[in-house]
Design a protein around this motif. Structure first.
Motif, mmCIF file in Angstrom:
data_model
loop_
_atom_site.group_PDB
_atom_site.id
_atom_site.type_symbol
_atom_site.label_atom_id
_atom_site.label_comp_id
_atom_site.label_asym_id
_atom_site.label_seq_id
_atom_site.Cartn_x
_atom_site.Cartn_y
_atom_site.Cartn_z
ATOM 1 N N THR A 97 9.156 -6.290 -23.931
ATOM 2 C CA THR A 97 9.388 -7.703 -24.223
ATOM 3 C C THR A 97 10.055 -8.378 -23.029
ATOM 4 N N PRO A 98 9.501 -9.501 -22.541
ATOM 5 C CA PRO A 98 10.085 -10.173 -21.373
ATOM 6 C C PRO A 98 11.505 -10.664 -21.643
ATOM 7 N N THR A 99 12.273 -10.749 -20.579
ATOM 8 C CA THR A 99 13.639 -11.267 -20.708
ATOM 9 C C THR A 99 13.839 -12.553 -19.926
ATOM 10 N N SER A 100 12.923 -12.874 -19.022
ATOM 11 C CA SER A 100 13.041 -14.117 -18.272
ATOM 12 C C SER A 100 11.667 -14.753 -18.134
ATOM 13 N N PHE A 101 11.656 -16.057 -17.931
ATOM 14 C CA PHE A 101 10.398 -16.788 -17.944
ATOM 15 C C PHE A 101 10.390 -17.854 -16.852
ATOM 16 N N LYS A 102 9.261 -17.963 -16.177
ATOM 17 C CA LYS A 102 9.058 -19.025 -15.200
ATOM 18 C C LYS A 102 8.121 -20.073 -15.795
ATOM 19 N N THR A 103 8.261 -21.309 -15.324
ATOM 20 C CA THR A 103 7.307 -22.324 -15.736
ATOM 21 C C THR A 103 5.976 -22.058 -15.032
ATOM 22 N N LYS A 104 4.936 -22.722 -15.506
ATOM 23 C CA LYS A 104 3.623 -22.535 -14.889
ATOM 24 C C LYS A 104 3.605 -23.055 -13.452
ATOM 25 N N ARG A 105 4.360 -24.099 -13.177
ATOM 26 C CA ARG A 105 4.453 -24.574 -11.795
ATOM 27 C C ARG A 105 5.193 -23.563 -10.929
ATOM 28 N N GLU A 106 6.238 -22.965 -11.469
ATOM 29 C CA GLU A 106 6.985 -21.957 -10.710
ATOM 30 C C GLU A 106 6.128 -20.727 -10.434
ATOM 31 N N LEU A 107 5.236 -20.396 -11.350
ATOM 32 C CA LEU A 107 4.345 -19.259 -11.154
ATOM 33 C C LEU A 107 3.327 -19.540 -10.052
ATOM 34 N N GLY A 108 2.966 -20.805 -9.885
ATOM 35 C CA GLY A 108 2.020 -21.177 -8.844
ATOM 36 C C GLY A 108 0.717 -20.413 -8.948
ATOM 37 N N ASN A 109 0.286 -19.786 -7.862
ATOM 38 C CA ASN A 109 -0.972 -19.033 -7.857
ATOM 39 C C ASN A 109 -0.914 -17.787 -8.725
ATOM 40 N N ASP A 110 0.304 -17.322 -9.039
ATOM 41 C CA ASP A 110 0.449 -16.130 -9.878
ATOM 42 C C ASP A 110 0.063 -16.390 -11.331
ATOM 43 N N TYR A 111 -0.074 -17.642 -11.717
ATOM 44 C CA TYR A 111 -0.551 -17.922 -13.084
ATOM 45 C C TYR A 111 -1.998 -17.452 -13.229
ATOM 46 N N ASN A 112 -2.723 -17.441 -12.120
ATOM 47 C CA ASN A 112 -4.031 -16.788 -12.042
ATOM 48 C C ASN A 112 -5.101 -17.452 -12.913
ATOM 49 N N MET A 113 -5.204 -18.760 -12.817
ATOM 50 C CA MET A 113 -6.226 -19.487 -13.559
ATOM 51 C C MET A 113 -7.460 -19.793 -12.698
ATOM 52 N N LYS A 114 -7.346 -19.646 -11.395
ATOM 53 C CA LYS A 114 -8.387 -20.151 -10.494
ATOM 54 C C LYS A 114 -9.758 -19.520 -10.757
ATOM 55 N N GLY A 115 -9.792 -18.213 -10.989
ATOM 56 C CA GLY A 115 -11.065 -17.543 -11.232
ATOM 57 C C GLY A 115 -11.747 -18.064 -12.478
ATOM 58 N N THR A 116 -10.965 -18.230 -13.546
ATOM 59 C CA THR A 116 -11.511 -18.778 -14.786
ATOM 60 C C THR A 116 -12.020 -20.187 -14.566
ATOM 61 N N SER A 117 -11.239 -20.967 -13.829
ATOM 62 C CA SER A 117 -11.630 -22.337 -13.535
ATOM 63 C C SER A 117 -12.931 -22.382 -12.731
ATOM 64 N N GLU A 118 -13.044 -21.496 -11.752
ATOM 65 C CA GLU A 118 -14.247 -21.474 -10.909
ATOM 66 C C GLU A 118 -15.489 -21.145 -11.729
ATOM 67 N N SER A 119 -15.327 -20.254 -12.712
ATOM 68 C CA SER A 119 -16.478 -19.838 -13.525
ATOM 69 C C SER A 119 -17.007 -20.968 -14.399
ATOM 70 N N ILE A 120 -16.156 -21.950 -14.677
ATOM 71 C CA ILE A 120 -16.607 -23.110 -15.460
ATOM 72 C C ILE A 120 -17.608 -23.937 -14.656
ATOM 73 N N GLY A 121 -17.432 -23.932 -13.330
ATOM 74 C CA GLY A 121 -18.411 -24.537 -12.455
ATOM 75 C C GLY A 121 -18.282 -26.019 -12.194
ATOM 76 N N LYS A 122 -17.212 -26.627 -12.652
ATOM 77 C CA LYS A 122 -17.065 -28.076 -12.462
ATOM 78 C C LYS A 122 -16.192 -28.429 -11.263
ATOM 79 N N ILE A 123 -15.272 -27.513 -10.892
ATOM 80 C CA ILE A 123 -14.406 -27.725 -9.732
ATOM 81 C C ILE A 123 -14.813 -26.716 -8.670
ATOM 82 N N PRO A 124 -15.368 -27.160 -7.537
ATOM 83 C CA PRO A 124 -15.800 -26.219 -6.499
ATOM 84 C C PRO A 124 -14.660 -25.284 -6.084
#
Length: 347
Positions: A97-124
């Motif tokens: 169980t986690p004990t500390s949390f970062k915001t999504k902005r603090e996570l930056g590239n570590d949030y790891n959404m880019k691949g999913t976003s790319e697969s949608i095909g709307k944002i190059p």
């Protein structure tokens, strides 16, 4: 959020500021400031099974806005945080169980959404969470309450082609939090010079998660403390503070028993229903005690005109409670998380 008015006038006046915590420029040079929160607990939370841990997760989206005299957004900041607790099929808290949390902005590239976003095909090439959040902020500038409310479809996605070009993720949290922030700003309680920079800070934790037993349900409470700050040359011109407790319970079979569909009310909006006044009165420092929102008003007023170093230097005891007579006269609750949230906002 409802209009915030402190009844601790004497305490606030003693530190030289009204409960708004914001004043300064002439009428033509001011903007109205608002802060909003959207809480969602049913998006990722799930029961435990024999093969997989259960998850109690509060998804918290925070928005702050400044509005001009016509009710149009001058500046906007959004961020989000996921506060998680894991438990197994017996209702016991798991070791990971986690004990500390970062915001999504603090996570930056570590949030790891880019691949999913790319697969949608709307944002190059795809776009990370913070990049899509930036696109939402850029779109929202100059918009009114009605325009923000109208940009979302029933599935939670944008209906505006300009916005969708840079933001293809669900925006229901952004919209809900921004609408609340706009409505608070429309009340006109909080003002700041139009030239001042707007920022937000979020500090969150899980407080003492408990395993389920035959006598008592298991559960976790996600505590999130968040602020909107306007500043100029490093000095705070306006600070709005709020906090929320998002509670999720489960039984000894790992099944979640809470209603996860409710958007949790913040401590400020709970007003007297939060029920801190009697506890506060027992401390004997504030005459007749002070509710959470009343003490928050005093804290907000206290940090006005401070720099981040001065906020960080606010004296507290080992428990995190203020020891300065000026602040303690109207705010005796633990303030370390609020100080940390302001620090984050001013980084």
């Amino acid at each position: 959020m409802k209009k915030r008015i402190s009844v601790l006038v004497a305490a606030v006046l003693a530190i030289g500021c009204l409960a708004t915590g914001c004043d300064g420029a002439a009428a033509g040079g001011e903007v109205s400031v608002g802060l909003g929160l959207h809480t969602q607990m049913d998006y990722s939370s799930k029961d435990a099974t024999a093969d997989k841990a259960g998850l109690a997760q509060a998804d918290l989206t925070v928005a702050a806005v400044t509005l001009d005299a016509e009710g149009k957004i001058v500046s906007i900041k959004v961020d989000a945080i996921q506060v998680k607790t894991n438990f197994d099929a017996t209702g016991a808290i798991t070791a990971d169980t986690p004990t500390s949390f970062k915001t999504k902005r603090e996570l930056g590239n570590d949030y790891n959404m880019k691949g999913t976003s790319e697969s949608i095909g709307k944002i190059p090439g795809g776009a990370e969470w913070f990049e899509q959040a930036n696109a939402f902020e850029g779109w929202a500038k100059g918009k009114t309450l009605a325009q923000v409310e109208a940009v979302i479809n029933a599935d939670g996605y944008s209906t505006d082609d300009t916005l969708t070009a840079g933001c293809t993720m669900k925006i229901n949290g952004f919209v809900a939090a921004t609408v609340k922030a706009i409505k608070e700003a429309q009340a006109g309680t909080y003002k700041a010079p139009a030239a001042d920079a707007l920022s937000i800070g979020i500090v969150a934790e899980v407080s003492s998660p408990t395993s389920a037993s035959a006598e008592k349900a298991g559960g976790s409470t996600s505590y999130a403390n968040f602020v909107a700050v306007t500043s100029n040359n490093g000095k705070i011109s306006c600070c709005i503070l709020d906090s929320v407790q998002a509670k999720i319970a489960w039984d000894t079979t790992g099944k979640i028993t809470s209603d996860l569909t409710e958007d949790t009310t913040t401590k400020y909006d709970l007003k007297e229903k939060y029920g801190m006044k009697e506890t506060s009165a027992n401390k004997g420092v504030i005459a007749e005690g002070g509710e959470w929102y009343e003490q928050a008003d005093v804290f907000m007023a206290h940090v006005k005109n401070m720099t981040v170093d001065q906020v960080k230097a606010i004296a507290v005891d080992d428990g995190g409670y203020p020891t300065e007579d000026t602040l303690k006269a109207g705010c005796t609750m633990k303030v370390t998380a609020y100080i940390a949230a302001v620090e984050k906002a001013l980084k």
